[in-house]
Write a protein that holds these residues in place. Structure first.
Motif, short mmCIF file in Angstrom:
data_model
loop_
_atom_site.label_atom_id
_atom_site.label_comp_id
_atom_site.label_asym_id
_atom_site.label_seq_id
_atom_site.Cartn_x
_atom_site.Cartn_y
_atom_site.Cartn_z
N HIS A 61 0.83 -1.20 0.00
CA HIS A 61 0.00 0.00 0.00
C HIS A 61 0.87 1.25 0.00
O HIS A 61 2.01 1.23 0.45
CB HIS A 61 -0.92 0.00 1.22
CG HIS A 61 -1.77 -1.23 1.31
ND1 HIS A 61 -2.91 -1.40 0.56
CD2 HIS A 61 -1.61 -2.38 2.01
CE1 HIS A 61 -3.44 -2.59 0.82
NE2 HIS A 61 -2.66 -3.21 1.69
N ARG A 62 0.31 2.37 -0.47
CA ARG A 62 1.08 3.60 -0.64
C ARG A 62 1.62 4.17 0.66
O ARG A 62 2.75 4.66 0.71
CB ARG A 62 0.28 4.65 -1.40
CG ARG A 62 -0.86 5.26 -0.64
CD ARG A 62 -1.58 6.34 -1.44
NE ARG A 62 -2.73 6.79 -0.71
CZ ARG A 62 -3.93 6.23 -0.77
NH1 ARG A 62 -4.14 5.19 -1.56
NH2 ARG A 62 -4.92 6.71 -0.05
N ALA A 63 0.81 4.17 1.73
CA ALA A 63 1.27 4.75 3.00
C ALA A 63 2.52 4.03 3.49
O ALA A 63 3.47 4.68 3.97
CB ALA A 63 0.16 4.69 4.05
N GLU A 64 2.55 2.72 3.38
CA GLU A 64 3.72 1.94 3.79
C GLU A 64 4.92 2.27 2.90
O GLU A 64 6.05 2.38 3.38
CB GLU A 64 3.42 0.45 3.69
CG GLU A 64 2.29 -0.01 4.55
CD GLU A 64 1.63 -1.30 4.08
OE1 GLU A 64 0.96 -1.93 4.91
OE2 GLU A 64 1.79 -1.68 2.91
N ALA A 65 4.67 2.41 1.60
CA ALA A 65 5.76 2.72 0.67
C ALA A 65 6.38 4.08 0.98
O ALA A 65 7.60 4.23 1.01
CB ALA A 65 5.26 2.66 -0.77
N PHE A 66 5.51 5.09 1.21
CA PHE A 66 6.03 6.42 1.56
C PHE A 66 6.85 6.38 2.84
O PHE A 66 7.95 6.92 2.91
CB PHE A 66 4.88 7.43 1.73
CG PHE A 66 4.35 7.99 0.45
CD1 PHE A 66 5.17 8.63 -0.47
CD2 PHE A 66 3.00 7.92 0.18
CE1 PHE A 66 4.68 9.16 -1.64
CE2 PHE A 66 2.48 8.45 -1.00
CZ PHE A 66 3.32 9.08 -1.91
N ALA A 67 6.31 5.74 3.87
CA ALA A 67 6.99 5.69 5.16
C ALA A 67 8.32 4.94 5.07
O ALA A 67 9.34 5.38 5.62
CB ALA A 67 6.09 5.05 6.21
N ALA A 68 8.32 3.81 4.38
CA ALA A 68 9.54 3.01 4.25
C ALA A 68 10.60 3.76 3.43
O ALA A 68 11.79 3.73 3.78
CB ALA A 68 9.23 1.67 3.60
N CYS A 69 10.19 4.44 2.38
CA CYS A 69 11.14 5.20 1.56
C CYS A 69 11.73 6.35 2.36
O CYS A 69 12.93 6.61 2.29
CB CYS A 69 10.44 5.70 0.29
SG CYS A 69 11.57 6.41 -0.92
N ARG A 70 10.89 7.02 3.13
CA ARG A 70 11.37 8.13 3.98
C ARG A 70 12.39 7.62 4.99
O ARG A 70 13.44 8.23 5.20
CB ARG A 70 10.18 8.78 4.68
CG ARG A 70 10.52 9.85 5.69
CD ARG A 70 10.87 11.13 4.98
NE ARG A 70 11.28 12.16 5.85
CZ ARG A 70 10.57 13.27 6.09
NH1 ARG A 70 9.41 13.45 5.51
NH2 ARG A 70 11.04 14.20 6.86
N LYS A 71 12.10 6.50 5.63
CA LYS A 71 13.04 5.93 6.59
C LYS A 71 14.34 5.53 5.91
O LYS A 71 15.43 5.77 6.44
CB LYS A 71 12.43 4.74 7.32
CG LYS A 71 13.39 4.13 8.34
CD LYS A 71 12.71 3.29 9.34
CE LYS A 71 13.65 2.73 10.39
NZ LYS A 71 14.37 3.73 11.16
N LEU A 72 14.23 4.94 4.73
CA LEU A 72 15.43 4.51 4.00
C LEU A 72 16.34 5.69 3.70
O LEU A 72 17.54 5.65 3.99
CB LEU A 72 15.02 3.80 2.71
CG LEU A 72 16.16 3.33 1.80
CD1 LEU A 72 17.09 2.36 2.52
CD2 LEU A 72 15.58 2.69 0.54
N ILE A 73 15.82 6.78 3.14
CA ILE A 73 16.69 7.91 2.78
C ILE A 73 17.19 8.62 4.04
O ILE A 73 18.35 9.03 4.10
CB ILE A 73 16.02 8.88 1.78
CG1 ILE A 73 17.03 9.92 1.27
CG2 ILE A 73 14.80 9.55 2.36
CD1 ILE A 73 18.23 9.35 0.56
#
Length: 153
Positions: free
Chosen positions: A115-127
């Protein structure tokens, strides 16, 4: 209460880390985006960091990135933390080292999740974690002839 789904696509993939690299060659958005393709992913978040023409009120002409020999291992550690926290279907992160000019791609990261919310959060944490924990340093050269080293990029 959020709905519960019992489909394998709602969970993290068995081996979601698809691409990790610290390299001295130009980065490719297409390569990173292709690396995180997954039929079970409903959301893919991609972040691109570029060399800008200013920092701290001063004009930037160019910069160089240097990395410690452990940078790729640390990048993997950061990626593994993201994978442990989110239902990641696929993850990719590449960072450039060497001399860059304004407009060059410095870092590209992407994460796909159910889902998009998980993708946004995971990408933010990654960078964010990459920036704070991976030993890559930035050497900025300013238009007025001054220069500075910045901790982790």
């Amino acid at each position: 209460m959020a709905p519960t789904y019992d489909h394998p696509g709602e969970r993290a993939a068995a081996d979601p880390i698809r691409l990790l690299a610290v390299r001295d060659t130009p980065l490719s958005l297409d390569e990173v985006f292709r690396a995180v393709g997954d039929d079970a992913a409903g959301g893919t978040a991609l972040f691109v960091g570029t060399v800008r023409n200013h920092d701290g009120g001063a004009d930037v002409d160019a910069l160089g990135y240097s990395s410690h020999p452990s940078a790729e291992a640390e990048l993997r550690r950061v990626a593994e933390k993201v994978v442990a926290e989110y239902p990641v279907r696929a993850l990719a992160a590449v960072h450039r080292v060497g001399d860059l000019v304004v407009g060059d791609l410095a870092v590209v990261v992407a994460v796909s999740c159910p889902h998009r919310a998980e993708a946004f959060a995971a990408c933010r944490k990654l960078i964010d974690d990459l920036k704070h924990e991976v030993p890559i340093w930035k050497h900025q050269r300013f238009s007025d002839g001054t220069e500075e080293w910045v901790g982790s990029c």
